[in-house]
Design an enzyme around this catalytic site. Structure first.
Site, PDB file in Angstrom:
ATOM      1  N   GLU A   3     132.071 -37.973  45.380  1.00 47.54           N
ATOM      2  CA  GLU A   3     132.598 -39.294  45.727  1.00 47.54           C
ATOM      3  C   GLU A   3     133.934 -39.124  46.436  1.00 47.54           C
ATOM      4  O   GLU A   3     134.049 -39.311  47.654  1.00 47.54           O
ATOM      5  CB  GLU A   3     132.738 -40.156  44.470  1.00 47.54           C
ATOM      6  CG  GLU A   3     133.296 -41.554  44.734  1.00 47.54           C
ATOM      7  CD  GLU A   3     133.618 -42.303  43.456  1.00 47.54           C
ATOM      8  OE1 GLU A   3     133.714 -43.540  43.531  1.00 47.54           O
ATOM      9  OE2 GLU A   3     133.802 -41.670  42.385  1.00 47.54           O
ATOM     10  N   HIS A  37     129.217 -49.152  34.838  1.00 43.95           N
ATOM     11  CA  HIS A  37     130.174 -48.856  33.776  1.00 43.95           C
ATOM     12  C   HIS A  37     130.333 -50.050  32.839  1.00 43.95           C
ATOM     13  O   HIS A  37     130.203 -51.201  33.261  1.00 43.95           O
ATOM     14  CB  HIS A  37     131.523 -48.477  34.371  1.00 43.95           C
ATOM     15  CG  HIS A  37     131.510 -47.193  35.136  1.00 43.95           C
ATOM     16  ND1 HIS A  37     131.827 -45.980  34.559  1.00 43.95           N
ATOM     17  CD2 HIS A  37     131.200 -46.921  36.428  1.00 43.95           C
ATOM     18  CE1 HIS A  37     131.719 -45.021  35.463  1.00 43.95           C
ATOM     19  NE2 HIS A  37     131.333 -45.572  36.612  1.00 43.95           N
ATOM     20  N   ASP A  62     128.270 -49.661  40.206  1.00 38.99           N
ATOM     21  CA  ASP A  62     129.491 -49.017  39.711  1.00 38.99           C
ATOM     22  C   ASP A  62     130.283 -49.969  38.817  1.00 38.99           C
ATOM     23  O   ASP A  62     130.155 -49.934  37.609  1.00 38.99           O
ATOM     24  CB  ASP A  62     130.330 -48.510  40.887  1.00 38.99           C
ATOM     25  CG  ASP A  62     131.210 -47.327  40.519  1.00 38.99           C
ATOM     26  OD1 ASP A  62     131.121 -46.850  39.379  1.00 38.99           O
ATOM     27  OD2 ASP A  62     131.987 -46.874  41.370  1.00 38.99           O
ATOM     28  N   ASP A  63     131.104 -50.825  39.415  1.00 36.87           N
ATOM     29  CA  ASP A  63     131.952 -51.756  38.665  1.00 36.87           C
ATOM     30  C   ASP A  63     132.010 -53.102  39.375  1.00 36.87           C
ATOM     31  O   ASP A  63     132.989 -53.415  40.057  1.00 36.87           O
ATOM     32  CB  ASP A  63     133.379 -51.195  38.541  1.00 36.87           C
ATOM     33  CG  ASP A  63     133.442 -49.895  37.766  1.00 36.87           C
ATOM     34  OD1 ASP A  63     133.260 -49.937  36.543  1.00 36.87           O
ATOM     35  OD2 ASP A  63     133.664 -48.844  38.395  1.00 36.87           O
TER      36      ASP A  63
END
Length: 349
Positions: free
Chosen positions: A206, A21, A284-285
């Site tokens: 998720e 992201h 992801d992050d």
């Protein structure tokens, strides 16, 4: 078990990073520096207590995760901030051995600062071109809709993304808390994107179970699914994913950080791989979870016992599933073969 004395370096394994992201790609020291520069107060969880302790399996936990993400995003106030973020993200990918980065962004989150949706996306695309030129890492943009907003907003983003096919936008996604917006509600937006030639890459499986994954397949014609690990709860669904060749973007440290699994050993990475499911490892992050891409491959090796040929196959899977140009895919795949053909290097220590 004997301790190995040599191994092929994972940062030299060519690969593609497909689940990252935009704000979440930021380096922690960059966040702290930019917050001071832009006058943004950061909570302790983003300073001394970093990386923050997170768990998003209940509404309160997800709210805390989203709040921290929004605070981090608020430091991106000027165009130069966007350029810096993408350049540093590409630099980090180069250090990890990535030859392609597909970074996802919802332009709506920045539009009020940068003169609207179109101007924001053009700013991001220009930053991506410069990052690509400076680092040699290919950069593609995934325009991602927010499932907590109205589906009409997603349609607007799909029409915007459609205008930039062949100009840097390669895929269309759907993110945020899947418990607050079913995939089927966004079918019309994904139909626009798919007809324009964009890859379909929604989040699913998720925080919700197999039904979320099935809707991504049935309603959104998914080429890839962000996370998707809870498909393991339905063996028939796993077989379908493998047969259709839909790639799951599995993010080990994120799944632990958000409480999808209690411990990384509980992640069904090995089971999915052995079932023939294509997998692209992602972070992801990392701004909120810490480890970056090489660590995800290290987890596959050290926790799940992936051999170097299997790690090479994971890298090939990520390359095949990407929106990279065919020539780059061939180049990266040849690099994977060369990595596997080379002898292991002695371990330090």
């Amino acid at each position: 078990m004997e301790t190995p004395t040599s191994a092929r370096r994972l940062d030299r394994l060519p690969k593609a990073h497909l689940h990252l992201h935009f704000t979440g790609s930021m380096r922690h020291d960059t966040l702290v520096e930019m917050a001071e520069l832009r006058g943004v107060h950061l909570p302790q969880a983003l300073v001394e207590e970093w990386p923050p302790r997170l768990r998003a399996t209940d509404e309160r936990g997800w709210f805390r995760f989203q709040r921290l993400y929004d605070i981090a995003r608020s430091v991106l106030k000027e165009p130069e901030d966007m350029y810096r973020l993408l350049l540093e993200a590409a630099e980090d990918e180069k250090a990890a051995g990535s030859g392609w980065l597909e970074i996802q962004v919802d332009p709506s989150g920045y539009a009020s600062r940068f003169d609207g949706l179109t101007a924001t996306l053009e700013l991001i695309l220009d930053a991506a071109r410069i990052a690509e030129r400076e680092t040699g890492v290919g950069v593609g943009i995934m325009v991602a809709a927010n499932r907590t907003r109205h589906p009409l907003d997603a349609r607007a983003l799909a029409r915007l993304a459609r205008q930039y096919v062949g100009r840097g936008v390669v895929s269309f996604g759907l993110n945020n808390d899947e418990r607050r917006g079913r995939a089927r509600e966004f079918e019309s937006a994904f139909r626009i994107a798919k007809r324009a030639g964009l890859l379909s890459a929604p989040h699913g499986g998720e925080l919700n179970g197999p039904r979320s994954v099935r809707e991504c397949l049935d309603e959104l014609d998914a080429d890839r699914i962000g996370h998707g690990v809870r498909a393991i709860e339905d063996p028939y669904l796993v077989e379908r994913i493998a047969t259709q060749g839909v790639t799951l973007e599995v993010c080990p440290t994120s799944n632990v950080g958000l409480g999808v699994v209690e411990q990384v050993e509980h992640l069904p990475l090995r089971r999915l791989f052995d079932s023939g499911v294509p997998i692209a490892l992602g972070t992801d992050d990392p701004l909120l979870f810490g480890p970056r891409l090489v660590e995800q491959y290290r987890i596959a090796r050290e926790v799940f016992g992936f051999t170097d040929p299997e790690l090479a196959e994971l890298a090939r899977m990520s390359i095949r599933a990407s929106g990279a140009p065919d020539a780059l895919k061939k180049e990266l795949s040849a690099g994977v073969d060369a990595w596997l053909a080379a002898p292991p290097e002695p371990l330090e220590g």
